[in-house]
Scaffold this motif. Structure first.
Motif: not given
Length: 571
Positions: A409-414
């Motif tokens: 989820a962190h990655s998709y947002r970033s």
């Protein structure tokens, strides 16, 4: 050019100082301060004063946007926002297509309290009931997450603290919660002894504790009682409807429940980590036993799909998708009021690109279980797919808050923040992921994209080489190499690896770029890379900005964006 939006910036500066007690920028000389106003992003006011309401903090930052087009466009618009904020209405209803909102505006009900349920300890004589303890932990998390006013940390993050030697205060601070539930289970044959205590993170005070001695078939009543008393202790009023929502779908035979717990345990604790086919097959075998014992138990089918979906992700194989669809239909047929069955139904429609139906079922799933981290994550991916990038970031941010150890989820947002040129926010997002999991693969890939976007090509190449050593077969590597070659002007090597509108644009191959992007834009639902906000903001398309054909594409994509915003903007 000075206009009313310059006054709005000045008002933002005044509000910033009133709210934080500090000026947004400091320097040794007036010129130095002025240059910071022109080139630097102010610190989020809430990082200075955590008591500032999030909506007010975001309003201040929007007033101080460097790009005047992203500020409030008039004093009337700003006043309207303040009035609405005072009334406590959600701001999602007022998102404007050209303005990039600052807030996570998806929560219709503000959280009144927060909790993490730590893994229950196995005190059984043989120490062979870990699957049962994990199942109890997850079931209580699932029940509590249905209470919209309660922030509940998701399973992925909670399980990181199994057998931890960290104290309650440290865990609470890491997870951002005010209370912790911990407990133990002793199970012998069909007898269970469950001990639980609710602890205040700040001072370690035990807010509540109890012990339940029951028969195994009463495990669901124990879960209900624990969930209810937690709500009461935290002063969250449970209406009859909410009380009913806490009651899980129950099997006719408690053995089916145990098999589902074992299947989930094997999937989560073995297969997802080992990637071994034998662990996958073992989980499927266990779930099928649950189905055989109780063919009308929907969680047996959702459990099977949990295993199948991870197998699809790990292997890239689509062979089990027909089974996933069949199980999803069966689970929904058995229980239409289960968040998982609605989410799976939504996913089926998503696969078929029927986004209207997908939206309908995701909305229902969130109504049932608004605080499930993974559910907020997949809704974020849904919004990304239809080009509503701000909504995607909102839901992904909520997923991160509910499940801080879920790196994906962190990655998709970033990535989305990077594509919107929100570089400072993207850096913060990547840093937070790195704090959770230092040097994790996902964040290294995201940092590589950030370096490319900021034209720090030497750093990007070095980091991409590191990524390739970790996972040589990762599909994104050739694409990023192609982008790097294109940025450097190495046409042949770039096109040898990838040919699309983005690469053509970087190489100033305008005709091919326009043709490719037009073909994408003419689809009912284009790839999100060619959606309005990314075409409008991504530096990768800067070579096309003076072309009348590209401007026309932007105009048409904006129309589609506005239509989707009206149709899907508020789930």
């Amino acid at each position: 050019e000075i206009d009313q939006r310059s006054d709005i910036y000045s008002l933002g500066v005044i509000l910033y100082e009133m709210a934080t007690g500090r000026v947004p920028f400091e320097g040794e000389t007036p010129l130095g301060i002025a240059m910071k106003h022109k080139s630097e992003e102010p610190q989020d006011p809430r990082e200075i004063n955590s008591q500032i309401p999030e909506d007010l903090s975001n309003l201040i930052l929007r007033c101080m946007e460097k790009d005047k087009e992203k500020r409030y466009q008039s004093a009337g618009e700003l006043r309207s926002e303040l009035v609405t904020m005072e009334k406590g209405l959600p701001t999602t209803k007022r998102i404007h297509p050209d303005i990039e909102p600052k807030a996570k505006t998806i929560s219709k009900i503000k959280w009144k309290n927060s909790i993490a349920v730590l893994p229950f300890s196995d005190l059984s004589p043989q120490k062979d009931q870990e699957y049962f303890c994990d199942g109890m932990t997850e079931d209580i998390i699932t029940k509590l997450s249905r209470i919209a006013e309660l922030k509940v940390i998701s399973r992925t993050s909670a399980m990181r603290y199994k057998r931890t030697d960290k104290d309650i205060k440290e865990i609470g601070e890491e997870l951002g919660v005010a209370t912790i539930l911990e407990g133990s289970i002793r199970k012998e044959r069909d007898n269970i002894r469950v001990t639980a205590q609710l602890i205040n993170v700040e001072d370690g005070f035990h807010l509540w504790a109890d012990t339940y001695n029951r028969k195994l078939e009463s495990v669901f009543e124990v879960q209900d009682e624990v969930s209810k008393v937690i709500a009461e202790v935290l002063e969250i009023k449970l209406t009859p409807k909410k009380m009913e929502a806490l009651k899980a779908t129950r099997p006719k035979n408690v053995d089916a429940y145990e098999y589902v717990l074992k299947g989930v345990y094997i999937t989560n604790s073995k297969y997802i980590i080992s990637h071994r086919e034998k662990d996958f097959k073992s989980a499927v075998k266990i779930f099928n036993k649950a189905v055989k014992i109780d063919p009308e138990y929907p969680l047996a089918y959702t459990g099977l799909n949990w295993a199948y979906q991870h197998h699809n992700q790990i292997t890239g194989s689509k062979k089990y998708i027909p089974l996933v669809i069949k199980n999803s239909e069966k689970a929904y047929e058995l229980d239409q009021n289960l968040a998982d069955s609605n989410a799976m139904k939504a996913w089926i429609y998503y696969l078929g690109r029927d986004y209207a139906q997908s939206y309908h079922y995701y909305k229902r799933a969130l109504e049932i279980d608004p605080n499930r981290g993974i559910l907020n994550h997949v809704v974020g991916i849904f919004y990304q797919s239809i080009g509503l990038i701000h909504q995607a970031i909102d839901y992904l941010s909520r997923a991160v808050e509910l499940d801080p150890f879920y790196i994906v989820a962190h990655s998709y947002r970033s990535k989305l923040l990077i594509y919107l040129k929100e570089f400072k926010k993207a850096e913060n997002s990547i840093e937070k992921a790195m704090e959770v999991e230092p040097d994790n693969f996902w964040s290294l890939v995201d940092k590589c994209l950030l370096y490319i976007m900021k034209e720090k090509i030497e750093k990007a190449e070095k980091l991409l080489g590191r990524v390739e050593k970790i996972n040589p077969g990762y599909s994104i590597i050739p694409y990023y190499k192609s982008i790097i070659f294109a940025v450097k002007g190495d046409k042949n090597r770039a096109l040898a690896l990838k040919k699309n509108g983005l690469i053509y644009s970087l190489l100033s191959m305008k005709d091919k770029a326009i043709k490719y992007i037009e073909d994408q834009a003419n689809k009912d639902y284009e790839h999100y890379q060619y959606s309005y906000l990314l075409l409008k903001n991504s530096p990768f398309y800067d070579n096309l900005r003076d072309d009348a054909r590209f401007k026309e594409i932007i105009r048409k994509q904006k129309q589609k964006y506005e239509e989707r915003l009206k149709k899907f903007g508020d789930i």
